[in-house]
Design a protein around this motif. Structure first.
Motif, PDB file in Angstrom:
ATOM      1  N   LEU A  67     -16.636  -2.984   5.156  1.00 59.23           N
ATOM      2  CA  LEU A  67     -16.246  -2.119   6.270  1.00 59.23           C
ATOM      3  C   LEU A  67     -14.805  -2.394   6.708  1.00 59.23           C
ATOM      4  O   LEU A  67     -14.096  -1.480   7.154  1.00 59.23           O
ATOM      5  CB  LEU A  67     -17.212  -2.330   7.442  1.00 59.23           C
ATOM      6  N   LYS A  68     -14.324  -3.626   6.549  1.00 65.44           N
ATOM      7  CA  LYS A  68     -12.954  -3.956   6.943  1.00 65.44           C
ATOM      8  C   LYS A  68     -11.934  -3.210   6.083  1.00 65.44           C
ATOM      9  O   LYS A  68     -10.840  -2.892   6.555  1.00 65.44           O
ATOM     10  CB  LYS A  68     -12.731  -5.466   6.841  1.00 65.44           C
ATOM     11  N   ASP A  69     -12.284  -2.944   4.832  1.00 67.29           N
ATOM     12  CA  ASP A  69     -11.368  -2.192   3.973  1.00 67.29           C
ATOM     13  C   ASP A  69     -11.149  -0.779   4.504  1.00 67.29           C
ATOM     14  O   ASP A  69     -10.018  -0.284   4.551  1.00 67.29           O
ATOM     15  CB  ASP A  69     -11.924  -2.127   2.548  1.00 67.29           C
ATOM     16  N   PHE A  70     -12.226  -0.121   4.942  1.00 66.29           N
ATOM     17  CA  PHE A  70     -12.100   1.226   5.484  1.00 66.29           C
ATOM     18  C   PHE A  70     -11.354   1.213   6.814  1.00 66.29           C
ATOM     19  O   PHE A  70     -10.564   2.128   7.097  1.00 66.29           O
ATOM     20  CB  PHE A  70     -13.482   1.847   5.665  1.00 66.29           C
ATOM     21  N   VAL A  71     -11.582   0.189   7.629  1.00 66.60           N
ATOM     22  CA  VAL A  71     -10.883   0.092   8.918  1.00 66.60           C
ATOM     23  C   VAL A  71      -9.384  -0.108   8.691  1.00 66.60           C
ATOM     24  O   VAL A  71      -8.544   0.465   9.399  1.00 66.60           O
ATOM     25  CB  VAL A  71     -11.473  -1.052   9.755  1.00 66.60           C
ATOM     26  N   ALA A  72      -9.031  -0.915   7.674  1.00 73.01           N
ATOM     27  CA  ALA A  72      -7.621  -1.194   7.417  1.00 73.01           C
ATOM     28  C   ALA A  72      -6.875   0.051   6.947  1.00 73.01           C
ATOM     29  O   ALA A  72      -5.711   0.270   7.310  1.00 73.01           O
ATOM     30  CB  ALA A  72      -7.503  -2.303   6.379  1.00 73.01           C
ATOM     31  N   ILE A  73      -7.534   0.866   6.150  1.00 70.58           N
ATOM     32  CA  ILE A  73      -6.859   2.060   5.619  1.00 70.58           C
ATOM     33  C   ILE A  73      -6.946   3.247   6.580  1.00 70.58           C
ATOM     34  O   ILE A  73      -6.209   4.221   6.437  1.00 70.58           O
ATOM     35  CB  ILE A  73      -7.460   2.433   4.247  1.00 70.58           C
ATOM     36  N   ALA A  74      -7.852   3.179   7.562  1.00 71.78           N
ATOM     37  CA  ALA A  74      -8.035   4.309   8.477  1.00 71.78           C
ATOM     38  C   ALA A  74      -6.850   4.460   9.434  1.00 71.78           C
ATOM     39  O   ALA A  74      -6.511   5.582   9.829  1.00 71.78           O
ATOM     40  CB  ALA A  74      -9.323   4.140   9.276  1.00 71.78           C
ATOM     41  N   GLY A  75      -6.218   3.346   9.812  1.00 75.30           N
ATOM     42  CA  GLY A  75      -5.106   3.416  10.755  1.00 75.30           C
ATOM     43  C   GLY A  75      -3.930   4.234  10.249  1.00 75.30           C
ATOM     44  O   GLY A  75      -3.477   5.178  10.912  1.00 75.30           O
ATOM     45  N   PRO A  76      -3.366   3.909   9.056  1.00 78.35           N
ATOM     46  CA  PRO A  76      -2.231   4.709   8.564  1.00 78.35           C
ATOM     47  C   PRO A  76      -2.568   6.175   8.309  1.00 78.35           C
ATOM     48  O   PRO A  76      -1.691   7.032   8.411  1.00 78.35           O
ATOM     49  CB  PRO A  76      -1.854   4.008   7.248  1.00 78.35           C
TER      50      PRO A  76
END
Length: 515
Positions: A67-76
């Motif tokens: 889930l952290k991977d999706f959170v990291a890419i969701a911001g940009p």
């Protein structure tokens, strides 16, 4: 030229406004976690279809993603909401999360139907690609009941879709709608997705048919007035029933024949799927890691809640302490590694210095002559084993006598029981290692530079009945005296004398009797 410049400027300004507007609207990711079946995978694709155009249509999910991977890419990318599906052995669950700090709503999917199932059950369906170029209209029903969880659900659903300004909206952009209906008794939410169409009212079926460019069969009519007044031979499906529930006055002209401004028209909905029946299970702070704000099955007192909070605080403190210890251990390991590197570099420098000192003392000719001396050593050794005595110097002129003991014999020792001193680089290295342990014997040291026999005596030493062999003269051998170190026994001794090395001679045999 002026017109082209103005066109470029206007186009750039329009693109800038579009980018700003695109960035302000909410975006979503719809994906799954864990193993899901074929039907659930199709349901995910259908939900992405509902959320178009502000969603990732072809989002790829791998097993190793967390889930952290999706959170990291969701911001940009400007993603604001996650819709996550996961399947267990007993149920299908859906999580709705608000980025970046939550909250997260956990739903249980009690029932669902796919788009293909809904469309196959209809006689007529209206679904085309132009409907998915604009976002759907959200309709919330019966979400005004009391309860913190109901208000929070309504807010989450509203923020998932772009907001609409009623006074400035273009009716031609509204082609779909999403209906969410809450049942306060069963606490279930009905999710429906419809295609929206506006048709004019106040005219007969025949006129509607003509307006739709579907000219009917008039072979049985005597006059066209029969078609306009009676609408004979038209099916009920073609002449849909309209009433007060779906008739409204259009504020502006809408696409479709007969839809004029300030005229009455009927709004017709056709379900295109998917369907879902949801039930709220719990509401949690953060991205699924915070406190539980609401739970539909478990209720706790204030004391239990306080105990949970205290336990989490203690866990956070322990985690911080462990991090500090890990950082200290890492720093200590780095210091030790640097010290070891310094010590190893000093040792390497010391070894290089000693090697340079040894190379200055060492004779440069000894290294080049080692290869040539290795071949002749085999002949000397074979003669020594066959005869039992040292060969004459004139017999093997190319051979260089070994300074150390011959192979197969123990190293010689001095008279006082101590090992002899070595000359050359080996002696320097040995003296460097031994240090102060070597002491002078009471009998005195033997002079360096004299060749030693295998027996351990110098060539210059005298023996009774022998001549001096100081300057290369031949030495007399007494044939009556036998060497005790060599005693051949029977046939086994003969088998031992075989060809050894490349330089061995074939003519040597064991001699019996006198030498």
């Amino acid at each position: 030229m002026g017109r082209s410049k103005n066109q470029k400027k206007s186009r750039a300004a329009a693109n800038h406004v579009a980018e700003e507007g695109y960035g302000l609207v909410p975006h979503s990711f719809v994906f799954h976690r864990g193993q899901v079946g074929k039907n659930v995978g199709q349901l995910i694709q259908d939900v992405r279809r509902v959320m178009e155009p502000y969603t990732a249509e072809s989002l790829k999910v791998r097993k190793k993603n967390v889930l952290k991977d999706f959170v990291a890419i969701a911001g940009p990318l400007g993603v604001t909401h996650f819709i996550i599906f996961n399947k267990t052995a007993s149920s299908l669950n859906m999580r709705l999360a608000r980025l970046p700090k939550g909250p997260m709503l956990h739903f249980r999917v009690l029932k669902y139907s796919l788009i293909k199932d809904v469309v196959s059950s209809l006689k007529k369906h209206r679904m085309h690609e132009q409907q998915f170029t604009h976002h759907p209209l959200l309709i919330l029903n019966n979400f005004g009941s009391d309860g913190m969880q109901v208000k929070l659900m309504a807010t989450m659903f509203q923020n998932m879709f772009p907001s609409i300004n009623v006074h400035r909206v273009n009716l031609n952009n509204i082609k779909r709608c999403v209906l969410l209906s809450y049942n306060s008794e069963s606490q279930e939410i009905e999710f429906r997705h419809y295609s929206l169409k506006v048709v004019p009212v106040g005219m007969s079926r025949g006129v509607k048919k003509l307006m739709q460019e579907r000219f009917p069969n008039m072979c049985k009519f005597e006059d066209i007035s029969e078609l306009l007044l009676k609408g004979a031979n038209l099916s009920e499906s073609e002449a849909e029933q309209d009433g007060e529930h779906n008739i409204t006055e259009l504020p502006q002209a809408c696409s479709g024949r007969g839809n004029m401004a300030s005229q009455q028209s009927a709004v017709r909905l056709t379900e295109i799927g998917p369907r879902m029946t949801l039930q709220l299970m719990k509401i949690q702070e953060g991205m699924g890691e915070g406190n539980v704000l609401y739970h539909s099955m478990i209720s706790k007192t204030e004391e239990e809640i306080q105990d949970i909070l205290n336990r989490k605080e203690s866990q956070l403190k322990q985690k911080q302490e462990r991090r500090k210890k890990q950082e200290q251990n890492v720093a200590q390991k780095k210091e030790k590694q640097e010290e070891n590197k310094k010590r190893s570099m000093e040792g390497i420098k010391r070894k290089h210095a000693e090697a340079e000192e040894d190379s200055e003392v060492e004779d440069p000719g000894t290294q080049n002559d080692q290869a040539a001396a290795a071949e002749s050593d085999d002949e000397v050794e074979y003669y020594r084993q066959a005869v039992g005595q040292e060969p004459d110097e004139d017999m093997f002129p190319s051979a260089k006598r070994r300074k150390g003991p011959s192979p197969g014999k123990p190293p010689r020792e001095a008279k006082d029981g101590k090992p002899p001193k070595r000359s050359g680089p080996e002696g320097q290295q040995h003296r460097g290692r031994a240090g102060k342990e070597w002491k002078k014997s009471k009998d005195g040291e033997k002079p360096f530079g004299k060749r030693m026999k295998s027996g351990g005596k110098a060539f210059g030493a005298k023996k009774a009945g022998d001549r001096e062999n100081k300057f290369g003269r031949k030495k007399k051998f007494d044939g009556n005296k036998k060497d005790k170190s060599f005693k051949p026994k029977g046939q086994k001794a003969k088998q031992g004398f075989k060809k050894r090395g490349a330089g061995a001679k074939h003519g040597f045999k064991q001699r019996k009797g006198k030498g």
